[in-house]
Design a protein around this motif. Structure first.
Motif, PDB file in Angstrom:
ATOM      1  N   TRP A 135       0.827  -1.205   0.000  1.00  0.00           N
ATOM      2  CA  TRP A 135       0.000   0.000   0.000  1.00  0.00           C
ATOM      3  C   TRP A 135       0.865   1.260   0.000  1.00  0.00           C
ATOM      4  CZ3 TRP A 135      -4.407   1.815  -1.332  1.00  0.00           C
ATOM      5  CH2 TRP A 135      -4.897   3.008  -0.801  1.00  0.00           C
ATOM      6  N   ARG A 136       1.988   1.212   0.698  1.00  0.00           N
ATOM      7  CA  ARG A 136       2.866   2.382   0.768  1.00  0.00           C
ATOM      8  C   ARG A 136       3.338   2.831  -0.610  1.00  0.00           C
ATOM      9  NH1 ARG A 136       4.884  -0.372   5.566  1.00  0.00           N
ATOM     10  NH2 ARG A 136       6.625  -1.211   4.390  1.00  0.00           N
ATOM     11  N   SER A 137       3.480   1.888  -1.539  1.00  0.00           N
ATOM     12  CA  SER A 137       3.973   2.255  -2.869  1.00  0.00           C
ATOM     13  C   SER A 137       2.860   2.564  -3.873  1.00  0.00           C
ATOM     14  CB  SER A 137       4.870   1.148  -3.423  1.00  0.00           C
ATOM     15  OG  SER A 137       4.129  -0.016  -3.662  1.00  0.00           O
ATOM     16  N   VAL A 138       1.616   2.219  -3.557  1.00  0.00           N
ATOM     17  CA  VAL A 138       0.537   2.431  -4.528  1.00  0.00           C
ATOM     18  C   VAL A 138      -0.572   3.359  -4.029  1.00  0.00           C
ATOM     19  CG1 VAL A 138       0.936   0.173  -5.626  1.00  0.00           C
ATOM     20  CG2 VAL A 138      -0.786   0.381  -3.835  1.00  0.00           C
ATOM     21  N   HIS A 139      -0.491   3.858  -2.800  1.00  0.00           N
ATOM     22  CA  HIS A 139      -1.608   4.614  -2.225  1.00  0.00           C
ATOM     23  C   HIS A 139      -1.911   5.912  -2.977  1.00  0.00           C
ATOM     24  CE1 HIS A 139       1.631   6.835  -0.229  1.00  0.00           C
ATOM     25  NE2 HIS A 139       0.752   7.809  -0.086  1.00  0.00           N
ATOM     26  N   SER A 140      -0.948   6.432  -3.722  1.00  0.00           N
ATOM     27  CA  SER A 140      -1.198   7.682  -4.448  1.00  0.00           C
ATOM     28  C   SER A 140      -1.846   7.442  -5.816  1.00  0.00           C
ATOM     29  CB  SER A 140       0.104   8.462  -4.614  1.00  0.00           C
ATOM     30  OG  SER A 140       1.019   7.698  -5.364  1.00  0.00           O
ATOM     31  N   LEU A 141      -1.930   6.206  -6.225  1.00  0.00           N
ATOM     32  CA  LEU A 141      -2.555   5.868  -7.511  1.00  0.00           C
ATOM     33  C   LEU A 141      -4.079   5.921  -7.381  1.00  0.00           C
ATOM     34  CD1 LEU A 141      -0.348   2.788  -8.435  1.00  0.00           C
ATOM     35  CD2 LEU A 141      -0.191   5.082  -9.398  1.00  0.00           C
ATOM     36  N   PRO A 142      -4.785   5.983  -8.507  1.00  0.00           N
ATOM     37  CA  PRO A 142      -6.253   5.873  -8.430  1.00  0.00           C
ATOM     38  C   PRO A 142      -6.636   4.583  -7.696  1.00  0.00           C
ATOM     39  CG  PRO A 142      -5.573   6.522 -10.627  1.00  0.00           C
ATOM     40  CD  PRO A 142      -4.322   6.199  -9.880  1.00  0.00           C
ATOM     41  N   ARG A 143      -7.698   4.663  -6.931  1.00  0.00           N
ATOM     42  CA  ARG A 143      -8.109   3.555  -6.062  1.00  0.00           C
ATOM     43  C   ARG A 143      -8.219   2.213  -6.799  1.00  0.00           C
ATOM     44  NH1 ARG A 143      -9.507   3.171  -1.052  1.00  0.00           N
ATOM     45  NH2 ARG A 143     -11.088   1.717  -0.317  1.00  0.00           N
ATOM     46  N   GLU A 144      -8.804   2.214  -7.984  1.00  0.00           N
ATOM     47  CA  GLU A 144      -8.982   0.966  -8.746  1.00  0.00           C
ATOM     48  C   GLU A 144      -7.632   0.376  -9.154  1.00  0.00           C
ATOM     49  OE1 GLU A 144     -10.371   3.956  -9.943  1.00  0.00           O
ATOM     50  OE2 GLU A 144     -12.134   3.638  -8.694  1.00  0.00           O
ATOM     51  N   ARG A 171      -3.348  -3.674  -8.359  1.00  0.00           N
ATOM     52  CA  ARG A 171      -1.934  -4.009  -8.132  1.00  0.00           C
ATOM     53  C   ARG A 171      -1.738  -4.789  -6.832  1.00  0.00           C
ATOM     54  NH1 ARG A 171       1.545   1.069 -10.465  1.00  0.00           N
ATOM     55  NH2 ARG A 171       0.730   0.907 -12.584  1.00  0.00           N
ATOM     56  N   MET A 172      -2.429  -4.363  -5.804  1.00  0.00           N
ATOM     57  CA  MET A 172      -2.302  -5.063  -4.525  1.00  0.00           C
ATOM     58  C   MET A 172      -2.910  -6.465  -4.602  1.00  0.00           C
ATOM     59  SD  MET A 172      -3.012  -1.878  -1.949  1.00  0.00           S
ATOM     60  CE  MET A 172      -3.156  -2.892  -0.511  1.00  0.00           C
ATOM     61  N   ALA A 173      -4.045  -6.566  -5.272  1.00  0.00           N
ATOM     62  CA  ALA A 173      -4.682  -7.880  -5.426  1.00  0.00           C
ATOM     63  C   ALA A 173      -3.776  -8.816  -6.212  1.00  0.00           C
ATOM     64  CB  ALA A 173      -6.032  -7.731  -6.120  1.00  0.00           C
ATOM     65  N   GLY A 174      -3.143  -8.302  -7.249  1.00  0.00           N
ATOM     66  CA  GLY A 174      -2.218  -9.117  -8.029  1.00  0.00           C
ATOM     67  C   GLY A 174      -1.033  -9.589  -7.208  1.00  0.00           C
ATOM     68  N   GLU A 182      -9.876  -3.891   4.264  1.00  0.00           N
ATOM     69  CA  GLU A 182      -9.400  -3.401   5.558  1.00  0.00           C
ATOM     70  C   GLU A 182      -8.240  -2.416   5.399  1.00  0.00           C
ATOM     71  OE1 GLU A 182      -6.690  -5.145   9.103  1.00  0.00           O
ATOM     72  OE2 GLU A 182      -8.338  -6.434   8.456  1.00  0.00           O
ATOM     73  N   VAL A 183      -7.256  -2.772   4.597  1.00  0.00           N
ATOM     74  CA  VAL A 183      -6.063  -1.921   4.435  1.00  0.00           C
ATOM     75  C   VAL A 183      -6.412  -0.614   3.746  1.00  0.00           C
ATOM     76  CG1 VAL A 183      -3.834  -1.743   3.252  1.00  0.00           C
ATOM     77  CG2 VAL A 183      -4.412  -3.808   4.514  1.00  0.00           C
ATOM     78  N   MET A 184      -7.181  -0.690   2.679  1.00  0.00           N
ATOM     79  CA  MET A 184      -7.493   0.525   1.923  1.00  0.00           C
ATOM     80  C   MET A 184      -8.463   1.426   2.676  1.00  0.00           C
ATOM     81  SD  MET A 184      -7.564  -1.047  -1.918  1.00  0.00           S
ATOM     82  CE  MET A 184      -7.451   0.504  -2.811  1.00  0.00           C
ATOM     83  N   ASP A 185      -9.398   0.849   3.393  1.00  0.00           N
ATOM     84  CA  ASP A 185     -10.348   1.666   4.153  1.00  0.00           C
ATOM     85  C   ASP A 185      -9.705   2.300   5.379  1.00  0.00           C
ATOM     86  OD1 ASP A 185     -12.307   1.158   2.339  1.00  0.00           O
ATOM     87  OD2 ASP A 185     -13.390  -0.296   3.574  1.00  0.00           O
TER      88      ASP A 185
END
Length: 160
Positions: A111-120, A125-128, A146-149
């Motif tokens: 999450w630290r590396s992708v949190h600035s990207l669009p939510r989808e 990326r995280m799911a992959g 849980e993590v994203m919320d």
């Protein structure tokens, strides 16, 4: 026999191996089958080759270093030639909660590396990343929700 013993000991100094895995490596070195089997039997007697110990050590190492799921570790142990019943016995210790905890740890790091990207995009990326580690879709969706919320502000979640 002495040459085969030296080969096997050199292989085992790198890391533990399952009996089948070590047998394959000895075969690749041209060790005759009867010598190989006698050597492996002796190594089992003295505890240098122990599939149960190997399976437990491999499971701990792969889950702590690579954050692999129970299913991914199962596949790896199968390719190493560990008996299916022994794999089941070793992996029975891993419950759903520990799977979720490990997946959550991995997701928070990602999450630290992708949190600035669009939510989808971040979700995808995280799911992959979690799927490549062998986590089931139910664990992935639970963890990502849980993590994203948890990182959203009160205005985004509607809890203000």
């Amino acid at each position: 026999m002495e040459v085969a013993r030296e080969i096997a000991l050199r292989i085992l100094t790198m890391r533990d191996h399952s009996r089948q895995e070590l047998a394959g490596k000895l075969d690749a070195k041209g060790v005759p089958e009867d010598v190989r089997d006698e050597l492996l039997d002796r190594f089992e007697e003295v505890g240098l080759v122990n599939d149960e110990s190997f399976a437990q050590q491999w499971t701990r190492a792969r889950r702590s270093s690579r954050k692999l799921s129970k299913m991914a570790v199962r596949r790896e142990l199968q390719t190493k030639g560990v008996d299916r019943d022994l794999i089941d016995q070793t992996l029975d210790e891993i419950d759903h909660d520990s799977e979720v905890a490990l997946a959550t740890e991995l997701a928070r790091k990602k999450w630290r590396s992708v949190h600035s990207l669009p939510r989808e995009v971040a979700y995808r990326r995280m799911a992959g990343a979690l799927a490549r580690k062998g986590y089931s879709s139910s664990v992935v969706s639970q963890v990502l929700r849980e993590v994203m919320d948890s990182d959203r502000g009160p205005y985004e979640t509607g809890q203000w």
